[in-house]
Motif scaffolding. Structure first.
Motif: not given
Length: 611
Positions: A60-64, A295-312
């Motif tokens: 997520g950090f890299a995407v942001a 905008a990058g921080a928002l996209l990074g936040a969505f990445t954290y949610l969809v890729q990591s936090l919610l699946p776990a």
């Protein structure tokens, strides 16, 4: 409704419903010891998990930063470099998974070996006990299916819990690094969904156990009814059996509905935790933009949610709800008390063991034999919402004891004998005969533990000898003659033409049928005899002779008394009065039970003196 303890006056004990906390208390100590001996494996597993946490953080950090510092800033090369960092972080998951599984074997394989040893030790201990039920029919299941279930469930839980903790830590740290306001939006719905899910664990486990118990009771009732169709027809108890079956079906349906309701709550929790954070983040975009979230921080936040936090989180909830429950049940079955050692782990008041301390020199004091009959907080209701006939009843009958059960009609005396005989399953509590649980046992196993003689005696067309030897086909001529002599059956046998004479049930009186059934019980090899008003058609003299003969027979005798003289002849009397059970000698119960004093004055029978 009768409640209380029949072994210690009318002291009441209420057994709470098992919601899984009892099994958890039994499993946790050995689980802690197991993990404490493998600190090195846990440390190495933690190091690999830290790498996974860093991986979750970097994606997520890299995407942001790729969006904010690269593409939106016109620096395409920098954006691609940041995306390359995210790609490396994703690809590093393969060696991390391999390292985790390598360390996981250091936990799961010793667990499997330990459970196999425990299952073998338990089976050998049960086989060493001998006697009825001495063969452990569940040994193969524990050694194969249950051990593998425990191993796989444990591995799944370790993977899931570890992944959730470290992935969530990396994702939450990443959200905080992007902007603290992101945590204010994401954390509340996550916490609400997780809290709602955790709140369903205990009631869901309790509902699962009740549903399983109801299903087992229904299956046991159906199996016993199919095996006893001839007896049900002969004794005319088909309607009662049908009614009991309908009640069990209703109970199973009610528990299934309860389980479905809790499953719906769990699904709601999954929906709240899995979808609400994303929706909340979408709704809060204007508010976040107003506080400087890029905008990058928002996209990074969505990445954290969809890729990591919610699946776990979703994997954690699924694993805890399914694998966790299976693991707890299987471990409780395998790690339960070893037969023969159970009495040592149970207080003497509950298990009937010898309360004396070990003898000098370190040799244990001899243990008393298990009670002939033991009821632990037994409750029975004929229907889901019906008032209980027996409510948290405790009872212990020593081996060789003669117990009489008295009380008004319909108070639960016959219900009690059916529970002890294993032909009726309790709604709650445990029923044991000679230390063996009777609920759910096969008919052959129950026959080896007890013999039940009901009020309506069963006599079939055949010879006199065949009828008398029904419970003991190998009985010799001398043993049949002894039973005839002891029970006063000689005039009837001679009238029918001797032991080889034919028996036509329709030509026998009710009293004669009862004498044949009592002589049959006298010959039975079962160590426990249960007489459910089995002498009600006999005159007082014949009843006294029969009960005295059965009391002299080796074993234990429990009699539902038709006359108070039966109670006076017994070693102890159990009085069921609908409020609290009272048990003691004839004199003790006279002092403690108003109902028994009233029965003493009104019961038709012989003079109330001990013979």
């Amino acid at each position: 409704m009768t409640s209380g303890s029949a072994s210690a006056g009318d002291r009441r004990t209420h057994a709470p419903a098992d919601d899984g906390s009892g099994a958890l208390r039994r499993v946790l100590p050995p689980a802690r010891r197991f993990l404490a001996r493998r600190k090195g494996v846990l440390a190495r597993l933690g190091l690999w998990s830290l790498v996974e946490s860093a991986q979750a953080f970097l994606v997520g950090f890299a995407v942001a930063h790729a969006v904010d510092e690269g593409f939106l800033a016109g620096e395409t090369r920098r954006g691609l470099l940041w995306l390359a960092v995210a790609l490396v972080a994703v690809l590093s998951g393969a060696p991390v998974v391999r390292g985790v599984f390598a360390q996981l074997a250091g936990l799961t394989e010793p667990l499997r070996d330990g459970l196999v040893r425990r299952a073998v030790d338990r089976s050998m201990a049960l086989a060493a006990l001998g006697g009825p039920g001495g063969t452990d029919r569940a040994a193969v299941s524990r050694l194969t299916n249950q051990v593998e279930i425990a191993r796989d469930s444990f591995a799944g839980l370790v993977l899931t819990l570890r992944s959730f903790v470290f992935t969530a830590a990396g994702a939450l740290i990443g959200l905080l690094s992007l902007h603290p306001a992101l945590l204010l939006v994401v954390l509340p719905p996550l916490a609400v969904g997780l809290a709602l899910f955790l709140a369903t664990l205990r009631p869901m486990a309790a509902a699962q156990r009740r549903a399983l118990a109801a299903d087992e009771a229904l299956g046991d009732h159906a199996t016993r009814s199919r095996a006893a169709l001839r007896d049900l027809t002969a004794c005319g108890t088909g309607p009662e059996t049908e009614q009991r079956g309908a009640e069990l079906v209703a109970d199973a349906a009610a528990t299934a509905r309860t389980l479905a309701r809790w499953a719906a709550v769990r699904t709601t929790a999954l929906g709240v935790a899995g979808n609400l954070p994303v929706l909340a983040l979408l709704v809060a975009v204007p508010w976040l933009r107003g506080r400087g979230v890029t905008a990058g921080a928002l996209l990074g936040a969505f990445t954290y949610l969809v890729q990591s936090l919610l699946p776990a989180l979703h994997t954690l909830m699924t694993a805890l709800g399914a694998a966790g429950a299976r693991l707890l049940v299987v471990l409780d079955r395998i790690l339960g008390p070893t037969p023969g050692a159970e009495a040592e782990a149970t207080p003497p008041s509950a298990a009937g063991t010898d309360p004396r301390p070990p003898a000098l020199g370190g040799r244990p004091a001899p243990r008393r034999p298990a009670p002939a009959v033991e009821l632990r907080s037994v409750t029975l209701s004929y229907g889901v919402r019906a008032e209980p006939v027996l409510d948290s009843l405790d009872l212990r009958v020593a081996q060789g004891e003669h117990l009489a059960v008295v009380g008004p009609s319909g108070i639960g005396k016959s219900t009690l004998t059916r529970l002890v005989a294993g032909t009726l399953a309790p709604s709650g509590g445990q029923v044991r005969v000679a230390g063996q649980a009777v609920t759910g046992r096969a008919a052959a196993e129950l026959a080896a533990l007890r013999a039940l003689v009901p009020q309506e005696a069963y006599v079939f067309t055949g010879t006199v000898g065949d009828n008398l030897a029904y419970f003991r086909p190998d009985a010799g001529r001398a043993e049949l003659d002894a039973a005839v002599r002891e029970l006063g059956l000689r005039p009837l046998v001679e009238r029918l033409g001797g032991l080889d004479g034919p028996v036509r049930p329709a030509e026998l009186t009710h009293a004669e049928r009862q004498l044949v059934a009592l002589a049959r019980a006298y010959l039975s090899p079962s160590p426990l005899l249960l007489l459910d008003e089995a002498t009600c058609h006999l005159d007082p003299a014949a009843e006294a002779r029969a009960e005295e003969a059965l009391a002299r027979r080796p074993g234990t005798l429990v009699v539902v008394a038709h006359r108070l003289s039966s109670a006076v002849r017994a070693d102890r009397v159990l009085v069921l009065d609908g409020v609290a059970a009272v048990c003691g000698t004839h004199e003790e119960v006279l002092d403690r039970s108003p109902l028994y004093r009233d029965l003493t004055g009104h019961w038709r029978g012989e003079p109330l003196r001990r013979p």
